[in-house]
Write a protein that holds these residues in place. Sequence first.
Motif, PDB file in Angstrom:
ATOM      1  N   GLU A 305     -36.146  25.155  -1.305  1.00 35.28           N
ATOM      2  CA  GLU A 305     -35.071  24.111  -2.390  1.00 35.28           C
ATOM      3  C   GLU A 305     -33.388  24.258  -2.422  1.00 35.28           C
ATOM      4  O   GLU A 305     -32.481  25.636  -0.933  1.00 35.28           O
ATOM      5  N   VAL A 306     -32.615  23.328  -2.081  1.00 33.34           N
ATOM      6  CA  VAL A 306     -31.429  23.287  -1.782  1.00 33.34           C
ATOM      7  C   VAL A 306     -30.645  23.583  -3.547  1.00 33.34           C
ATOM      8  O   VAL A 306     -30.951  22.915  -4.528  1.00 33.34           O
ATOM      9  N   LEU A 307     -29.770  24.215  -3.907  1.00 32.66           N
ATOM     10  CA  LEU A 307     -28.363  24.433  -4.482  1.00 32.66           C
ATOM     11  C   LEU A 307     -27.688  23.481  -4.468  1.00 32.66           C
ATOM     12  O   LEU A 307     -26.169  23.068  -3.413  1.00 32.66           O
ATOM     13  N   CYS A 308     -27.375  22.003  -4.847  1.00 34.71           N
ATOM     14  CA  CYS A 308     -26.154  20.725  -5.017  1.00 34.71           C
ATOM     15  C   CYS A 308     -25.579  21.221  -5.705  1.00 34.71           C
ATOM     16  O   CYS A 308     -25.707  20.492  -7.243  1.00 34.71           O
ATOM     17  N   VAL A 309     -24.000  21.941  -5.714  1.00 32.96           N
ATOM     18  CA  VAL A 309     -23.957  22.201  -7.050  1.00 32.96           C
ATOM     19  C   VAL A 309     -22.888  21.300  -7.826  1.00 32.96           C
ATOM     20  O   VAL A 309     -22.921  21.444  -9.139  1.00 32.96           O
ATOM     21  N   ASP A 310     -22.637  20.410  -7.175  1.00 35.57           N
ATOM     22  CA  ASP A 310     -21.530  19.127  -8.103  1.00 35.57           C
ATOM     23  C   ASP A 310     -22.956  17.361  -8.517  1.00 35.57           C
ATOM     24  O   ASP A 310     -22.392  16.975  -8.958  1.00 35.57           O
ATOM     25  N   HIS A 311     -24.151  18.283  -7.745  1.00 34.78           N
ATOM     26  CA  HIS A 311     -24.921  16.995  -8.254  1.00 34.78           C
ATOM     27  C   HIS A 311     -26.237  17.375  -8.293  1.00 34.78           C
ATOM     28  O   HIS A 311     -27.291  16.854  -7.369  1.00 34.78           O
ATOM     29  N   GLY A 312     -26.358  18.012  -9.621  1.00 33.92           N
ATOM     30  CA  GLY A 312     -27.871  18.711  -9.530  1.00 33.92           C
ATOM     31  C   GLY A 312     -29.175  18.270  -9.800  1.00 33.92           C
ATOM     32  O   GLY A 312     -30.054  18.065  -9.747  1.00 33.92           O
TER      33      GLY A 312
END
Length: 401
Positions: A305-312
């Motif tokens: 799983e990836v946390l894409c801070v600016d593009h959830g």
Amino acid sequence: MRLVSIVSTLGICTLIFTWVVKLARGFSAFWATVAVGLFMASYRLTGAWFDIERLDMLFLFLSMLGLLLASKSLSPNLSEKSRPLFTIAAALVLLFAFMTKQQAILFVIGGFFAYCHSRAKRLSMLFLGTFLTSAVTWVFIADQTTGGGFSYYCFKVPAGNGIQLSLAKVFLVTDLPVIAPLILPALFGTIAISKHYPRRDNIQGIFLAWGTVSAFIGSILSRAHWGGDQNVLIPFYLFAIIWACIICSGVEYRTRQQSILVSLVCLLQFGIFAYRPQAQLPTVSQETAHSAYTQLIQDLEKNGEVLCVDHGNMTKAPHFHILGLLDVYHASKGLPEVVHEAIAGKKYAAIVVDAEDGLSGLVPDVSTYYTRKHRQGLESSWTVTGFQTPVSGRAVWVYLP
């Protein structure tokens, strides 16, 4: 959801036309058309929000409709039995506006003062009482069904961000000059209406004037609120345009020289609002940047799983957006426990952030449990509407456990 915004925008145009035709002199249909045109022309300078998946246009349509219904309740042609019905309907429509965006409370207050201004004490109490009873009931039910989430997100979180005078300065120095040609006519109309308040044929003008005051307060407070984008200008610009066209119609009605003057004023405003429609279309370089960013996320997700801070919304498991997280962070004076536990437990295979300083609020946890590994060559923004991200010249970074 975009269809809701588009239909609401068309509804706003209908209400603009209705209000100007009612109050304008001379060629009222012409000036109503000009008012609608000026409002639509402000599309780009108010952030291009008329047709996107946000709630502003629905909130504004319901607020305008509520004020218009309230003014109808005092129409001299209406029977005494019908007045309370229109008043209750106005309060309920403004309740729907409040449920859409809590800033509508300003238009409720404006409507109440308009009733008082019109010397309709009994109806003013009915209007306010209906709204407050319905709103309190709604908030109670919403809180019961969300475990207090409604009040937390709709009242506590916005209050936690506070008001910043430096941001309010942007409204006065940058935003108002954009509609400078219309400011004086709008201001004159809002003030002059008070001289004629006892007249029943001027009731709609009174409600419009108080609506303008409410819109101005709402726009400047929202601009002074952290995260207030250009969309917060829509309410004030809208009411200023309506008033300006009403006043221009009265000026034009007198002499040919004045007719030429108001025409030049409107043409100047159209010129300031002018924009290239293709500016709303992504360029080839923007599409290329978006494809590269999407590919980066997909490659990283092969490891978890990836946390894409600016593009959830771009990851397989959608999550919060950094602005939403910061709202909660400011209100609660810290990260939610669930977010802290996820980062401390190294739940994410990678954390992606647009620019080094984009981890505001997350910095202590991320720097403790993750290491900045590599800088991506993605420095071109692909977004057209809203905040430009990634910002040109500020690279995308990847953090690994």
